[in-house]
Design an enzyme around this catalytic site. Structure first.
Site, PDB file in Angstrom:
ATOM      1  N   ALA A  79      -6.978  15.696 -11.267  1.00 46.51           N
ATOM      2  CA  ALA A  79      -8.431  15.256 -11.433  1.00 46.51           C
ATOM      3  C   ALA A  79      -8.390  13.618 -11.386  1.00 46.51           C
ATOM      4  CB  ALA A  79      -9.183  15.674 -12.345  1.00 46.51           C
ATOM      5  N   GLU A  81     -11.126  10.047  -9.926  1.00 52.17           N
ATOM      6  CA  GLU A  81     -11.807   9.327  -9.193  1.00 52.17           C
ATOM      7  C   GLU A  81     -10.793   8.501  -8.295  1.00 52.17           C
ATOM      8  OE1 GLU A  81     -15.060   9.283  -8.261  1.00 52.17           O
ATOM      9  OE2 GLU A  81     -15.927  10.397  -9.929  1.00 52.17           O
ATOM     10  N   THR A 121      -0.053   7.524  -8.271  1.00 48.17           N
ATOM     11  CA  THR A 121      -0.087   6.953  -6.923  1.00 48.17           C
ATOM     12  C   THR A 121       0.900   5.839  -6.945  1.00 48.17           C
ATOM     13  OG1 THR A 121      -1.438   5.597  -5.636  1.00 48.17           O
ATOM     14  CG2 THR A 121      -2.168   5.671  -7.828  1.00 48.17           C
ATOM     15  N   ASP A 122       1.311   5.315  -5.548  1.00 48.61           N
ATOM     16  CA  ASP A 122       2.227   4.398  -5.376  1.00 48.61           C
ATOM     17  C   ASP A 122       1.314   2.885  -5.679  1.00 48.61           C
ATOM     18  OD1 ASP A 122       0.733   4.366  -3.125  1.00 48.61           O
ATOM     19  OD2 ASP A 122       2.412   4.277  -1.651  1.00 48.61           O
ATOM     20  N   GLU A 123       0.115   3.031  -5.600  1.00 52.35           N
ATOM     21  CA  GLU A 123      -0.843   1.847  -5.783  1.00 52.35           C
ATOM     22  C   GLU A 123      -0.576   1.143  -7.073  1.00 52.35           C
ATOM     23  OE1 GLU A 123      -4.898   1.957  -4.548  1.00 52.35           O
ATOM     24  OE2 GLU A 123      -4.311   3.437  -2.797  1.00 52.35           O
ATOM     25  N   TYR A 148      -9.605   1.131  -9.022  1.00 50.83           N
ATOM     26  CA  TYR A 148      -9.152   2.285  -8.838  1.00 50.83           C
ATOM     27  C   TYR A 148      -7.565   2.462  -9.279  1.00 50.83           C
ATOM     28  CZ  TYR A 148      -6.066   6.129  -6.757  1.00 50.83           C
ATOM     29  OH  TYR A 148      -5.363   7.207  -6.551  1.00 50.83           O
ATOM     30  N   LYS A 152      -5.479   4.074 -12.779  1.00 44.63           N
ATOM     31  CA  LYS A 152      -4.382   5.082 -12.449  1.00 44.63           C
ATOM     32  C   LYS A 152      -3.075   4.450 -13.355  1.00 44.63           C
ATOM     33  CE  LYS A 152      -4.092   8.636 -10.596  1.00 44.63           C
ATOM     34  NZ  LYS A 152      -4.209   9.838 -10.792  1.00 44.63           N
ATOM     35  N   PRO A 190      -9.301  11.332   8.063  1.00 41.32           N
ATOM     36  CA  PRO A 190     -10.445  12.156   8.321  1.00 41.32           C
ATOM     37  C   PRO A 190     -11.763  11.717   8.733  1.00 41.32           C
ATOM     38  CG  PRO A 190      -9.764  12.494   5.887  1.00 41.32           C
ATOM     39  CD  PRO A 190      -8.835  11.610   6.534  1.00 41.32           C
ATOM     40  N   ARG A 271     -11.973  -4.375   3.270  1.00 41.71           N
ATOM     41  CA  ARG A 271     -12.053  -4.204   1.887  1.00 41.71           C
ATOM     42  C   ARG A 271     -11.710  -5.239   1.157  1.00 41.71           C
ATOM     43  NH1 ARG A 271      -8.290   0.828   0.350  1.00 41.71           N
ATOM     44  NH2 ARG A 271     -10.214   1.756   1.228  1.00 41.71           N
ATOM     45  N   ALA A 272     -12.384  -5.589  -0.195  1.00 37.62           N
ATOM     46  CA  ALA A 272     -12.144  -6.761  -0.980  1.00 37.62           C
ATOM     47  C   ALA A 272     -10.774  -6.340  -1.617  1.00 37.62           C
ATOM     48  CB  ALA A 272     -13.418  -6.965  -2.033  1.00 37.62           C
TER      49      ALA A 272
HETATM   50  P1  NAD Z   1      -9.936  14.008  -4.308  1.00 42.91           P
HETATM   51  O1  NAD Z   1     -10.940  12.715  -4.675  1.00 42.91           O
HETATM   52  O2  NAD Z   1      -9.908  14.585  -3.191  1.00 42.91           O
HETATM   53  O3  NAD Z   1     -10.361  14.891  -5.445  1.00 42.91           O
HETATM   54  C1  NAD Z   1     -10.496  14.632  -6.857  1.00 42.91           C
HETATM   55  C2  NAD Z   1     -10.854  15.928  -7.624  1.00 42.91           C
HETATM   56  O4  NAD Z   1     -10.991  15.566  -8.979  1.00 42.91           O
HETATM   57  C3  NAD Z   1     -12.182  16.695  -6.938  1.00 42.91           C
HETATM   58  O5  NAD Z   1     -12.074  17.842  -6.788  1.00 42.91           O
HETATM   59  C4  NAD Z   1     -13.186  16.214  -8.018  1.00 42.91           C
HETATM   60  O6  NAD Z   1     -14.265  16.993  -8.282  1.00 42.91           O
HETATM   61  C5  NAD Z   1     -12.257  16.055  -9.243  1.00 42.91           C
HETATM   62  N1  NAD Z   1     -12.824  15.443 -10.383  1.00 42.91           N
HETATM   63  C6  NAD Z   1     -13.141  14.136 -10.595  1.00 42.91           C
HETATM   64  N2  NAD Z   1     -13.689  13.630 -11.900  1.00 42.91           N
HETATM   65  C7  NAD Z   1     -13.428  14.837 -12.466  1.00 42.91           C
HETATM   66  C8  NAD Z   1     -13.719  14.954 -13.888  1.00 42.91           C
HETATM   67  N3  NAD Z   1     -14.214  14.058 -14.615  1.00 42.91           N
HETATM   68  N4  NAD Z   1     -13.461  16.042 -14.323  1.00 42.91           N
HETATM   69  C9  NAD Z   1     -12.867  17.210 -13.863  1.00 42.91           C
HETATM   70  N5  NAD Z   1     -12.600  16.926 -12.379  1.00 42.91           N
HETATM   71  C10 NAD Z   1     -12.871  15.983 -11.702  1.00 42.91           C
HETATM   72  O7  NAD Z   1      -8.477  13.328  -4.810  1.00 42.91           O
HETATM   73  P2  NAD Z   1      -6.941  13.600  -4.151  1.00 42.91           P
HETATM   74  O8  NAD Z   1      -6.841  12.575  -2.721  1.00 42.91           O
HETATM   75  O9  NAD Z   1      -6.668  15.029  -4.017  1.00 42.91           O
HETATM   76  O10 NAD Z   1      -6.108  12.885  -5.317  1.00 42.91           O
HETATM   77  C11 NAD Z   1      -5.688  13.749  -6.175  1.00 42.91           C
HETATM   78  C12 NAD Z   1      -4.632  13.020  -7.123  1.00 42.91           C
HETATM   79  O11 NAD Z   1      -3.614  12.354  -6.726  1.00 42.91           O
HETATM   80  C13 NAD Z   1      -5.394  11.765  -7.941  1.00 42.91           C
HETATM   81  O12 NAD Z   1      -4.938  11.714  -9.171  1.00 42.91           O
HETATM   82  C14 NAD Z   1      -4.938  10.576  -7.085  1.00 42.91           C
HETATM   83  O13 NAD Z   1      -4.922   9.435  -7.883  1.00 42.91           O
HETATM   84  C15 NAD Z   1      -3.664  11.251  -6.699  1.00 42.91           C
HETATM   85  N6  NAD Z   1      -3.179  10.584  -5.307  1.00 42.91           N
HETATM   86  C16 NAD Z   1      -3.780  10.602  -4.175  1.00 42.91           C
HETATM   87  C17 NAD Z   1      -3.145  10.249  -3.095  1.00 42.91           C
HETATM   88  C18 NAD Z   1      -3.838  10.317  -1.768  1.00 42.91           C
HETATM   89  O14 NAD Z   1      -3.474  10.077  -0.861  1.00 42.91           O
HETATM   90  N7  NAD Z   1      -4.946  11.057  -1.612  1.00 42.91           N
HETATM   91  C19 NAD Z   1      -1.879   9.695  -3.248  1.00 42.91           C
HETATM   92  C20 NAD Z   1      -1.051   9.581  -4.199  1.00 42.91           C
HETATM   93  C21 NAD Z   1      -1.748  10.230  -5.531  1.00 42.91           C
HETATM   94  O1  DAU Z   2      -1.256   5.073  -1.815  1.00 43.23           O
HETATM   95  C1  DAU Z   2      -1.932   6.105  -2.264  1.00 43.23           C
HETATM   96  C2  DAU Z   2      -3.292   6.178  -2.013  1.00 43.23           C
HETATM   97  O2  DAU Z   2      -4.048   6.411  -0.908  1.00 43.23           O
HETATM   98  C3  DAU Z   2      -4.008   6.992  -3.088  1.00 43.23           C
HETATM   99  O3  DAU Z   2      -3.803   6.744  -4.452  1.00 43.23           O
HETATM  100  C4  DAU Z   2      -5.625   6.856  -3.116  1.00 43.23           C
HETATM  101  O4  DAU Z   2      -6.390   7.945  -3.805  1.00 43.23           O
HETATM  102  C5  DAU Z   2      -5.800   7.178  -1.593  1.00 43.23           C
HETATM  103  O5  DAU Z   2      -7.369   6.995  -1.305  1.00 43.23           O
HETATM  104  C6  DAU Z   2      -5.287   6.419  -0.812  1.00 43.23           C
HETATM  105  O6  DAU Z   2      -5.710   4.795  -0.922  1.00 43.23           O
HETATM  106  P1  DAU Z   2      -5.885   3.932   0.373  1.00 43.23           P
HETATM  107  O7  DAU Z   2      -6.997   3.054  -0.113  1.00 43.23           O
HETATM  108  O8  DAU Z   2      -4.687   3.521   0.850  1.00 43.23           O
HETATM  109  O9  DAU Z   2      -6.590   5.025   1.356  1.00 43.23           O
HETATM  110  P2  DAU Z   2      -7.911   4.901   2.505  1.00 43.23           P
HETATM  111  O10 DAU Z   2      -7.716   6.133   3.145  1.00 43.23           O
HETATM  112  O11 DAU Z   2      -9.141   4.532   1.707  1.00 43.23           O
HETATM  113  O12 DAU Z   2      -7.536   3.782   3.471  1.00 43.23           O
HETATM  114  C7  DAU Z   2      -6.392   3.640   4.094  1.00 43.23           C
HETATM  115  C8  DAU Z   2      -6.218   2.502   4.862  1.00 43.23           C
HETATM  116  O13 DAU Z   2      -7.135   2.404   5.861  1.00 43.23           O
HETATM  117  C9  DAU Z   2      -6.455   1.403   3.980  1.00 43.23           C
HETATM  118  O14 DAU Z   2      -5.539   0.149   4.514  1.00 43.23           O
HETATM  119  C10 DAU Z   2      -8.002   1.024   4.327  1.00 43.23           C
HETATM  120  C11 DAU Z   2      -8.007   1.441   5.945  1.00 43.23           C
HETATM  121  N1  DAU Z   2      -9.510   1.955   6.279  1.00 43.23           N
HETATM  122  C12 DAU Z   2      -9.978   2.946   5.605  1.00 43.23           C
HETATM  123  C13 DAU Z   2     -11.073   3.356   6.107  1.00 43.23           C
HETATM  124  C14 DAU Z   2     -11.740   4.348   5.133  1.00 43.23           C
HETATM  125  C15 DAU Z   2      -9.712   1.598   7.503  1.00 43.23           C
HETATM  126  O15 DAU Z   2      -9.370   0.553   8.281  1.00 43.23           O
HETATM  127  N2  DAU Z   2     -10.983   2.064   7.803  1.00 43.23           N
HETATM  128  C16 DAU Z   2     -11.471   2.774   7.190  1.00 43.23           C
HETATM  129  O16 DAU Z   2     -12.941   3.434   7.662  1.00 43.23           O
END
Ligand code: NAD
Ligand code: DAU
Length: 333
Positions: A79, A81, A121-123, A148, A152, A190, A271-272
């Protein structure tokens, strides 16, 4: 059989993890999810029953967290943001959920001596130059850029402190950018797929040169399960599948796979503080635990993902107008 508590199990990666546990283990699973705008009960609805349960609750609720952790063997904490753009606009919930929520879980897992796995996350490592020969490893110094990623990073540091100071039985994984089914349509891939499905041109931030290291969500989750089952307590493992691509390449590939002209997109406001490049060296995970990714072709993983969004409009269409309105208010259209 073990009892797993999965926080954020109605979000993108968490829901896919619950599907994996349901299909390939006999564990009992409780999902704890606040069902924020990013959570969707529909992503796990078909699995809910005696073995898989959903508790609609918040990780910031100290009492609820303690009660649930006490009743399980293993906590897997997804879980959060998770969206950088939102963190630039309203960082408050990033601090409370990602930092305070994690503290509640660590406190509860320590007090009841439970196994804890932390999803990160790698960020947390900041960004790399395009030509930097060195990718992120487990020893790269933390240097986060956004609200963000800094929350993390803070949560990772709490985990490390709880391991050292209180003997918490924990592991951490830091993964690169995931793609696959059930990802919220605010995210890059997506957003562009659903734009094309609705006849809207994809939107590329800045010059499109930013690089992300793409991994299929199933590969991420199989690595997480391996670390929980075989990883060394106190250790961090980086998860990545050698999937570096810049955003321009990804956008053109989506357009090509969806039968459109490769130039049918718009450059929009950047993005900033936009991180330039992420890249993971996952040697430790591969050599110590023998993990290898199954999705070695990004193109075929992306094709399957496009197919999933095409086949499941009922899952994402209700969200689209609101997501695009938020991007419009941020100038990313
Ligand atoms: P997501 O935003 O799709 O899902 C987050 C989930 O957490 C949601 O279901 C939301 O309802 C729940 N949530 C948020 N606040 C909450 C709270 N206060 N209490 C309980 N539930 C809460 O996120 P995701 O992309 O599935 O990412 C999941 C985890 O993986 C995160 O910790 C993120 O940092 C990490 N991560 C994501 C990516 C990526 O590419 N998406 C990559 C590396 C790590
Ligand atoms: O690296 C892992 C991270 O990847 C996770 O920790 C985060 O939760 C996850 O959201 C993701 O972060 P990014 O910021 O890399 O993902 P995002 O999908 O927001 O954007 C991917 C790249 O695409 C980034 O360089 C910004 C760019 N972008 C994003 C959007 C939404 C665009 O060019 N156009 C767009 O409309």
């Amino acid at each position: 059989m073990a009892k797993y508590l999965i926080t954020g199990g109605a979000g993108f990666i968490g829901a896919n993890f619950v599907h994996l546990l349901s299909n390939e283990t006999d564990h009992e699973v409780t999902v704890l999810d606040a069902l924020t705008y990013a959570g969707n009960k529909a992503s796990i609805e078909g699995l809910l029953g005696n073995r898989i349960k959903l508790v609609h609750g918040d990780i910031r609720d100290h009492g609820l967290v303690h009660e649930l952790v006490e009743d399980h063997d293993t906590v897997v904490h997804f879980a959060a943001e998770s969206h950088n753009d939102n963190s630039l606009e309203s960082p408050d919930s990033f601090v409370t959920t990602n930092v305070v929520g994690t503290f509640n879980l660590l406190d509860a897992a320590t007090k009841s001596s439970k196994r804890y796995h932390h999803i990160s996350t790698d960020e947390v490592y900041g960004d790399l130059e395009l030509d930097d020969p060195q990718r992120f490893t487990e020893t790269t110094p933390y240097n986060p850029s956004s609200p963000y990623s800094s929350t993390k990073a803070s949560s990772d540091l709490l985990v490390k402190a709880w391991v050292r100071s209180f003997g918490l039985q924990a592991t951490i994984t830091n993964c690169s950018n995931n793609y696959g089914p059930y990802q919220h349509i605010e995210k890059f891939i997506p957003r562009q797929i659903t734009n094309v499905l609705l006849g809207i041109r994809p939107k590329l931030y800045g010059s499109g040169e930013n690089v992300r290291d793409w991994i299929h969500v199933e590969d991420h989750n199989r690595a997480v399960l391996k670390v929980i089952e075989e990883g060394q307590i106190g250790e961090t493992y980086l998860i990545g599948a050698d999937g570096e691509k810049n955003n321009l390449e990804v956008t053109k590939l989506i357009l090509q796979l969806m039968g459109k002209s490769e130039d049918d997109f718009d450059f929009v406001k950047d993005r900033a503080g936009h991180d330039l490049r992420y890249a993971i060296d996952s040697t430790k995970l591969r050599t110590e635990l023998g993990w290898v990714p199954k999705y070695t072709s990004f193109e075929s993983g992306l094709e399957q993902t496009i197919d999933w969004y095409t086949q499941n409009p009922g899952w994402w269409q209700p969200l689209k107008a609101q997501v695009e309105a938020r991007y419009a208010s941020q100038g990313h259209v």
